[in-house]
Scaffold this active site. Structure first.
Site, PDB file in Angstrom:
ATOM      1  N   LYS A 181      16.408 -19.277  33.163  1.00 25.74           N
ATOM      2  CA  LYS A 181      16.803 -19.418  31.667  1.00 25.74           C
ATOM      3  C   LYS A 181      17.375 -20.631  31.538  1.00 25.74           C
ATOM      4  CE  LYS A 181      20.998 -19.303  29.936  1.00 25.74           C
ATOM      5  NZ  LYS A 181      20.742 -20.212  28.970  1.00 25.74           N
ATOM      6  N   GLY A 234      25.438 -26.210  36.402  1.00 28.70           N
ATOM      7  CA  GLY A 234      26.145 -26.019  35.065  1.00 28.70           C
ATOM      8  C   GLY A 234      27.718 -26.385  35.574  1.00 28.70           C
ATOM      9  N   SER A 235      28.602 -25.878  34.586  1.00 29.96           N
ATOM     10  CA  SER A 235      30.053 -25.940  34.540  1.00 29.96           C
ATOM     11  C   SER A 235      30.872 -24.910  35.719  1.00 29.96           C
ATOM     12  CB  SER A 235      30.794 -25.707  33.262  1.00 29.96           C
ATOM     13  OG  SER A 235      30.719 -24.341  32.997  1.00 29.96           O
ATOM     14  N   ALA A 237      33.418 -23.389  35.182  1.00 31.12           N
ATOM     15  CA  ALA A 237      34.132 -22.385  34.762  1.00 31.12           C
ATOM     16  C   ALA A 237      32.801 -21.060  34.579  1.00 31.12           C
ATOM     17  CB  ALA A 237      34.400 -22.405  33.185  1.00 31.12           C
ATOM     18  N   GLU A 256      25.619 -25.401  41.734  1.00 27.01           N
ATOM     19  CA  GLU A 256      25.876 -27.042  41.695  1.00 27.01           C
ATOM     20  C   GLU A 256      26.502 -27.428  40.342  1.00 27.01           C
ATOM     21  OE1 GLU A 256      25.976 -30.505  40.546  1.00 27.01           O
ATOM     22  OE2 GLU A 256      23.837 -30.280  39.804  1.00 27.01           O
ATOM     23  N   CYS A 290      25.680 -35.439  36.342  1.00 25.13           N
ATOM     24  CA  CYS A 290      26.811 -34.699  37.094  1.00 25.13           C
ATOM     25  C   CYS A 290      27.024 -35.881  38.170  1.00 25.13           C
ATOM     26  CB  CYS A 290      26.684 -33.472  37.732  1.00 25.13           C
ATOM     27  SG  CYS A 290      24.753 -33.460  38.880  1.00 25.13           S
ATOM     28  N   GLU A 394      36.514 -33.460  34.138  1.00 32.21           N
ATOM     29  CA  GLU A 394      35.071 -33.880  33.832  1.00 32.21           C
ATOM     30  C   GLU A 394      34.773 -34.223  32.294  1.00 32.21           C
ATOM     31  OE1 GLU A 394      30.742 -33.225  35.359  1.00 32.21           O
ATOM     32  OE2 GLU A 394      31.716 -31.346  34.757  1.00 32.21           O
TER      33      GLU A 394
END
Length: 490
Positions: A181, A234-235, A237, A256, A290, A394
């Site tokens: 995805k 991604g994040s 959270a 990551e 990142c 970030e």
């Protein structure tokens, strides 16, 4: 390339399941960041589409996993060749979809996407397993590695095809099948790559791409009981949510996540090289990498000189229309993200920070057609406390903050003073010092006197809130396989 599906002048994407393009009943608007206008309709997939993709991947797994590594490598190399053949089309599409410059997509994103397939096509042929003898018991022990099954892969919007192929390549090289995805904001190049699958010899169901948002398509994929492995970039959270959804199934996870990466600059650094490289490490790809530098700590004795040179160099880092080869940066990914990045600059000013260049200081000269785009110039801030949210969170944009230190211990303490631990850079001519500092920094990657030099054989990943697990040559091989110990009595 096959012709695009166009509806009312919009590009309309379809899911790729079981070797076929499958239309979706509902869609999400995707924007051209350089104009702020909708140009693409992305499938808003959910549980039904993910179920179909997982079923196709499961059906394809027995045949693909029993192919030899050499046979699978041939397919990966062919896919790499096809991406390279269509490099310019991919670069143009990636730029329009993500906002980055065409030059960056042409020289970084797409070449690396092809190389990911080439690298893992070769790497998978060169791993060895373990063997031990127990002669006193008449036994021989050895290990074998087997593919895990259906791999769930979720990739981000900042380096869309680059990071999607970084996951797909090792997954299928080791014999897994995948359901991937991509980000709903940057789905076009993934869809374009699907058009090359059949020509490359990828069997139906080995690679399935389901487009959509995280709470629907992503959640269905992560929570699917027949997907034993998840690789996510991604994040932090979102990673927490993935961990919770995966826990009941004891899935293998590679996460990551974000970074708040420091550059530590000692007084004996090669200042010209340091300034040039640190501008690049702070602002490349609009700061939407990142690994970008977002905190710069400079030894106090050279602070004034560094600041002057760095601000001057940052002002020369051009932001504008992505198609203009003279521009270093294009547009940020979305209006919402641009507003978030700007809010950190406003916060810094409210806390007494000095904005030396960039947001609110320098005006961008944009054509009329791009004035609704999401552009923001390279921004340098000083005078902010290390405890400020600006220094702790970030930002993921073209913003970097500069502060000072007196001693090596203080530099390390400041470098480690955030919840993230992805990357760091150290600048010094003292070999002993760079070794000491690199060892003490809590970061998965440390560059000294350089930035973004990558050997794909080496582990990639972060410490603390920057992630779980490592990927890269041997690490990806281990992640995308299960090890089995076998004992033979003779």
């Amino acid at each position: 390339m096959a012709r695009s599906s166009v509806q009312h002048s919009y590009l309309v994407l379809e899911n790729y399941i079981g070797g076929k393009f499958v239309p979706c009943g509902t869609h999400i608007n995707s924007y051209d960041p350089s104009t702020g206008e909708v140009y693409c309709k992305v499938p808003d997939s959910g549980k039904e589409e993910v179920e179909a993709a997982v079923a196709a991947a499961k059906e394809a797994f027995p045949g693909w996993s029993t192919r030899s590594p050499e046979q699978r490598a041939q397919v990966l190399n062919r896919l790499a060749e096809l991406i390279e053949t269509h490099l310019e089309e991919f670069a143009q599409a990636e730029s329009r979809d993500q906002g980055k410059t065409v030059t960056f997509a042409r020289t970084v994103d797409i070449p690396r996407s092809a190389y990911n397939f080439r690298f893992f096509a070769s790497s998978v042929l060169h791993h060895t397993n373990d063997c031990s003898q127990m002669d006193h018991m008449g036994c021989l022990n050895y290990t074998v590695r087997c593919p895990v099954g259906v791999a769930g892969l979720i990739s981000p919007w900042n380096l869309p095809l680059y990071l999607l192929t970084w996951k797909i390549a090792p997954a299928i090289a080791t014999g897994n099948t995948v359901v991937a995805k991509p980000s709903e904001m940057t789905s076009v190049t993934a869809w374009m790559m699907c058009k090359l699958m059949q020509q490359a010899g990828v069997p139906p169901g080995v690679v399935n791409i389901v487009f959509g948002v995280g709470p629907r398509a992503g959640d269905a994929l992560v929570g699917h009981p027949d997907v034993p492995l998840i690789s996510f970039t991604g994040s932090t959270a979102t990673a927490q949510r993935i961990t919770e959804r995966s826990a009941p199934y004891c899935k293998k996870l590679s996460l990551e996540l974000g970074g708040k990466n420091p550059a530590i600059i000692f007084a004996d650094a090669d200042l010209e090289q340091c300034v040039q490289t640190t501008v690049r490490s702070s602002f490349s790809n609009q700061g939407e990498i990142c690994l970008c530098t977002s905190r710069i700590y400079v030894e106090k004795t050279i602070y004034s000189e560094f600041l002057e040179k760095f601000v001057a160099a940052a002002k020369k880092w051009k932001t504008g229309v992505p198609s203009d080869p003279s521009n270093n940066n294009g547009a940020l990914i979305s209006k919402e993200h641009m507003e978030k990045v700007r809010s950190f600059v406003d916060l810094a000013k409210s806390e007494g920070g000095i904005v030396h260049c960039g947001e609110g200081v320098d005006q961008l000269d944009l054509p009329e057609s791009n004035r609704s785009g999401y552009f923001m110039p390279a921004t340098v801030i000083s005078g902010i406390s290390d405890s400020s949210r600006v220094m702790q969170e970030e930002i993921f944009g073209p913003v970097t903050c500069i502060n000072t230190f007196d001693t090596e211990d203080e530099a390390v303490s400041k470098g480690n003073g955030v919840r993230y631990g992805l990357a760091a850079t150290v600048w010094s001519r003292d070999v002993g010092k760079v070794h000491r500092v690199a060892k003490r920094l809590q970061a998965g990657l440390v560059w000294t006197n350089c930035w973004l030099v990558r050997d794909l054989n080496l582990p990639f990943g972060g410490m603390k809130n920057s992630g779980v697990g490592r990927e890269g040559g041997k690490d990806s091989y281990h992640f995308f396989t299960e090890v089995k110990s076998i004992t033979i009595k003779h």
